[in-house]
Design a protein around this motif. Sequence first.
Motif, PDB file in Angstrom:
ATOM      1  N   PRO A  25       1.012  -1.452   0.168  1.00  0.00           N
ATOM      2  CA  PRO A  25       0.080   0.408  -0.295  1.00  0.00           C
ATOM      3  C   PRO A  25       0.789   0.923   0.589  1.00  0.00           C
ATOM      4  N   ASP A  26       0.309   2.645  -0.584  1.00  0.00           N
ATOM      5  CA  ASP A  26       1.026   3.253  -0.859  1.00  0.00           C
ATOM      6  C   ASP A  26       1.003   4.492   0.951  1.00  0.00           C
ATOM      7  N   THR A  27       1.812   4.117   1.631  1.00  0.00           N
ATOM      8  CA  THR A  27       1.395   5.197   2.754  1.00  0.00           C
ATOM      9  C   THR A  27       2.062   6.171   2.754  1.00  0.00           C
ATOM     10  N   ARG A  34       4.266   7.273   4.746  1.00  0.00           N
ATOM     11  CA  ARG A  34       5.199   6.711   4.767  1.00  0.00           C
ATOM     12  C   ARG A  34       6.166   7.033   3.591  1.00  0.00           C
ATOM     13  N   ASN A  35       5.823   5.492   2.280  1.00  0.00           N
ATOM     14  CA  ASN A  35       6.907   6.056   1.322  1.00  0.00           C
ATOM     15  C   ASN A  35       5.902   6.946   0.469  1.00  0.00           C
ATOM     16  N   GLN A  36       5.137   7.715   0.565  1.00  0.00           N
ATOM     17  CA  GLN A  36       4.993   8.579  -0.544  1.00  0.00           C
ATOM     18  C   GLN A  36       5.575   9.575  -0.297  1.00  0.00           C
ATOM     19  N   ARG A  84       9.407   8.834  -1.628  1.00  0.00           N
ATOM     20  CA  ARG A  84       9.880   8.627  -3.211  1.00  0.00           C
ATOM     21  C   ARG A  84       9.347  10.320  -3.443  1.00  0.00           C
ATOM     22  N   ASP A  85       7.861  10.619  -3.055  1.00  0.00           N
ATOM     23  CA  ASP A  85       8.373  11.929  -3.420  1.00  0.00           C
ATOM     24  C   ASP A  85       8.770  13.097  -2.900  1.00  0.00           C
ATOM     25  N   VAL A 103       3.867  14.813   1.051  1.00  0.00           N
ATOM     26  CA  VAL A 103       2.850  14.110   0.936  1.00  0.00           C
ATOM     27  C   VAL A 103       1.436  15.388   1.352  1.00  0.00           C
TER      28      VAL A 103
END
Length: 290
Positions: free
Chosen positions: A2-4, A6-8, A11-12, A15
């Motif tokens: 899932p795009d959590t 933390r992941n966002q 990555r970017d 958020v």
Amino acid sequence: MPDTIRNQLERDGYVILEDFLSRAECDELLDAGRDLARNLPSKHQRTIFTSVDGEKKQMKEDYFMKSNDKISYFFEDSALDANGDIVVDPKFCLNKIGHALHLLHPIFRCYTYSERVKTVCRELGFRVPCVAQSMYIYKNPGVGGEVIPHQDITYLHTEPIPPIGFWIALEDATIQNSCLWVVRGSHKSGVHRRLVRSPDKDGNIIMVYDKPNPIYPESSFLPLPVCKGTCILIHGNVVHKSAHNRSDMSRHAYTFHIIEKQNNKYSPDNWLQEGENAPFQNVYTTPQIV
């Protein structure tokens, strides 16, 4: 996977959290910001804040350097004349108020140490998240000044874990009234420059940059227009900016920065330092004031 959150963020570098605050909660913070603006400091205490031409002046002013444990007022460059007299509508003269709203003002303290902030910190993996500073940003119509491209870690250097900014739109932020612009993924390119304490202890400049300001291509920036109540999480290394507000609409925002206290070094060369009257309080254990 899932795009959590933390992941966002990894990555970017940012958020967008929509509906972080309700409209009524935003209005409560707006009212608090407007109340503060009705109690302007006297003429001899008026300090201009700008990230462009006046920054060297700020670096040698005690008013700015000692604002870590106070509610201090900073004016727009175009709002004051050479004598410190206000030359615009007084309700539009402020750039920001900082840097201890989260400590000293009950309403801002309540929202800074709220359960939703705790939840975000847990989702980001913070062990001992502490608030270093807070600001109410006015970005008033016509006079709201430019914020040049920068990384927050330039001013609040921590390692190995960078600071995280919580930027909350208290009004709709549009391209017209100067929303944030970011360079997506730029947090992966390291720390571009730092503002550090001057080695010249006898000089009148307290802070100096270790490198010239980088030039970022305009085409690399992405606008982030958001609705009232949205929170934008900002990685400490991501490059971001905002333009001069030339519209007839204000763009008020409340922002604060979280740092990790466990196994993380907060630089002694940062302009803002923790002190007896300005402790970096743990988000998880600090109660709200209602």
